[in-house]
Design a protein around this motif. Structure first.
Motif, PDB file in Angstrom:
ATOM      1  N   ILE A 310       0.989  -1.476   0.077  1.00 39.12           N
ATOM      2  CA  ILE A 310      -0.052  -0.103  -0.132  1.00 39.12           C
ATOM      3  C   ILE A 310       0.846   1.365   0.139  1.00 39.12           C
ATOM      4  O   ILE A 310       0.769   2.237  -0.993  1.00 39.12           O
ATOM      5  CB  ILE A 310      -1.003   0.274   1.153  1.00 39.12           C
ATOM      6  CG1 ILE A 310      -1.693  -0.978   1.183  1.00 39.12           C
ATOM      7  CG2 ILE A 310      -1.694   1.429   1.336  1.00 39.12           C
ATOM      8  CD1 ILE A 310      -2.816  -1.169   2.481  1.00 39.12           C
ATOM      9  N   LEU A 311       1.761   1.374   1.040  1.00 41.97           N
ATOM     10  CA  LEU A 311       2.756   2.708   1.157  1.00 41.97           C
ATOM     11  C   LEU A 311       3.348   2.996   0.134  1.00 41.97           C
ATOM     12  O   LEU A 311       3.272   3.936  -0.615  1.00 41.97           O
ATOM     13  CB  LEU A 311       3.310   2.442   2.444  1.00 41.97           C
ATOM     14  CG  LEU A 311       4.080   3.807   2.732  1.00 41.97           C
ATOM     15  CD1 LEU A 311       3.272   4.886   2.847  1.00 41.97           C
ATOM     16  CD2 LEU A 311       4.918   3.503   4.174  1.00 41.97           C
ATOM     17  N   PHE A 312       4.168   1.919  -0.539  1.00 40.83           N
ATOM     18  CA  PHE A 312       5.076   2.202  -1.757  1.00 40.83           C
ATOM     19  C   PHE A 312       4.324   2.479  -2.817  1.00 40.83           C
ATOM     20  O   PHE A 312       4.726   3.439  -3.661  1.00 40.83           O
ATOM     21  CB  PHE A 312       6.052   0.947  -1.862  1.00 40.83           C
ATOM     22  CG  PHE A 312       6.948   1.122  -2.986  1.00 40.83           C
ATOM     23  CD1 PHE A 312       7.978   2.326  -2.720  1.00 40.83           C
ATOM     24  CD2 PHE A 312       7.179   0.181  -3.993  1.00 40.83           C
ATOM     25  CE1 PHE A 312       8.967   2.348  -3.918  1.00 40.83           C
ATOM     26  CE2 PHE A 312       8.169   0.549  -5.054  1.00 40.83           C
ATOM     27  CZ  PHE A 312       9.088   1.534  -4.840  1.00 40.83           C
ATOM     28  N   SER A 313       3.284   1.768  -3.156  1.00 42.03           N
ATOM     29  CA  SER A 313       2.330   2.055  -4.336  1.00 42.03           C
ATOM     30  C   SER A 313       2.030   3.440  -4.368  1.00 42.03           C
ATOM     31  O   SER A 313       1.913   3.890  -5.429  1.00 42.03           O
ATOM     32  CB  SER A 313       1.149   0.999  -4.363  1.00 42.03           C
ATOM     33  OG  SER A 313       1.377  -0.322  -4.499  1.00 42.03           O
ATOM     34  N   ASN A 314       1.301   3.986  -3.246  1.00 44.01           N
ATOM     35  CA  ASN A 314       0.981   5.292  -2.985  1.00 44.01           C
ATOM     36  C   ASN A 314       1.877   6.183  -3.123  1.00 44.01           C
ATOM     37  O   ASN A 314       1.790   7.530  -3.637  1.00 44.01           O
ATOM     38  CB  ASN A 314      -0.094   5.443  -1.698  1.00 44.01           C
ATOM     39  CG  ASN A 314      -1.322   4.931  -1.685  1.00 44.01           C
ATOM     40  OD1 ASN A 314      -2.199   5.410  -2.438  1.00 44.01           O
ATOM     41  ND2 ASN A 314      -1.687   3.500  -1.731  1.00 44.01           N
TER      42      ASN A 314
END
Length: 388
Positions: A310-314
């Motif tokens: 989630i974090l890296f994608s966003n």
């Protein structure tokens, strides 16, 4: 979307899966293996950090060149070849020095990730960039998951050598498939005019999210991708359980990557997801060194998986917002070079502090870094709302 476009996307995603399998199949056992052959924790930190060194140095120049020539296939081919060649070095020189050289080459291979991402997201319109980013990172994580599954099944009986052979084979197959990739014709020649694209590196939004990615990637490379395996070993975990912990981490990454590319995630928004997941990453860093129970340590691996999915994608999607297509490779190169600095320095620092003091001290400071990411992202989105 035409059938031909779907085939192009599927072929590229297949190459992505094989590429990251080659890059990570040996990772769950890299730290325990090197420590078992008497590599010191301080030197181990340098070996782990070496993976980020070449990325830090090469990603921005590669981004500029990719924008200049307007082609990505040659960079993708270079990456898949280097991934296989790095594990050939590990196979032939299975000591600390060999792994140091191989990790430098693996870093060069990962520097080409710019072209994988820019080529794939180029298949989609601006409004679908978060969806496209989530999908290619899903395949990135799926390739790593397959590598972790194979290593967990094979390492105990066959050792590091077989893992290196599998990595070589995946790199060769990825290279063969990459030859069939088709792209629009670019200039095919480097132009000094492309240096004008470097102005994008002064883009405030790009700088902010690059620094946040530096924290996220640095923390994960120092914990879930390396020293957490040693903590598990010290708690008495078997080689299988160490590999299983990496599988839990990557299953979480794959599932949350799928969520990140969904309409629901887009509706929730990066302003909510980024601070929350940064906070959970900080909690993970606090809990890992103080948890005595192996089952709980395994369950905690779900948290860094969320950060990957989630974090890296966003962070990536937010960093690339508003960047014109003609300079997107340069922007991506800057973004990846900055977070590679975290992948380089954080493991070195963690290894030195763990050797000099303890894993608890090292992980607490990593937690503080994650909480800084929480605070900065909260402040950014709170300040942004009135202007929206």
């Amino acid at each position: 979307m035409t059938a031909d476009a779907k085939k192009k996307q599927a072929l590229l995603l297949a190459v992505v899966i094989l590429f990251w399998f080659a890059q990570y199949v040996y990772i769950p056992y890299q730290t325990p293996y090197l420590l078992s052959i008497q590599v010191s924790e301080a030197f181990l930190g340098s070996i782990l950090g070496a993976y980020g060194v070449t990325q830090m140095l090469m990603r921005l120049p590669i981004g500029v060149m990719a924008d200049s020539v307007g082609r990505h296939k040659i960079f993708i081919l270079s990456g898949t070849l280097a991934a296989g060649a790095a594990s050939l070095i590990r196979f032939l020189l299975p000591g600390g020095t060999g792994f140091l050289a191989a990790n430098l080459l693996s870093g060069m291979a990962s520097s080409m990730w710019i072209s994988f991402m820019v080529m794939y997201t180029g298949f989609f319109p601006e409004e679908e960039q978060q969806k496209a980013t989530g999908r290619i990172i899903l395949c990135n994580n799926f390739g790593i998951l397959l590598g972790f599954l194979m290593s967990s099944l094979l390492y105990k009986n066959f050792g590091m050598s077989l893992l290196c052979i599998l990595s070589i084979a995946a790199g060769v197959l990825a290279t063969l498939l990459a030859f069939f990739l088709k792209e629009e014709k670019g200039t095919g020649a480097f132009s000094h005019i492309s240096f004008a694209s470097l102005k994008v590196c002064l883009h405030k939004r790009l700088i902010l999210f690059s620094l946040l990615a530096l924290i996220q990637q640095g923390v994960q490379m120092s914990t879930a991708m390396s020293f957490t395996a040693q903590i598990l070993k010290e708690r008495g975990a078997s080689a299988f359980l160490i590999g299983f912990s990496s599988i839990i981490y990557m299953v979480s990454a794959v599932l949350t990557s799928a969520f990140s590319s969904s309409k629901k995630a887009v509706k929730i928004g990066s302003g909510t997801l980024i601070p929350i997941v940064f906070f959970t990453l900080g909690l993970y860093c606090i809990l890992i060194p103080i948890t005595p129970y192996i089952p709980l340590l395994l369950a905690l691996q779900l948290l860094p998986g969320m950060a990957t999915g989630i974090l890296f994608s966003n962070l990536t999607a937010e960093a690339m917002k508003g960047i014109p297509a003609k300079i997107k490779s340069t922007a991506m190169g800057f973004y990846q070079a900055v977070y590679a600095l975290g992948m380089t320095l954080f493991p070195m620092f963690t290894g030195s502090l763990a050797a000099g003091r303890s894993y608890l001290a090292a992980y607490i400071l990593l937690a503080l870094a994650a909480f800084v990411g929480t605070a900065v992202s909260l402040i950014y989105y709170c300040l942004k709302k009135p202007a929206a």
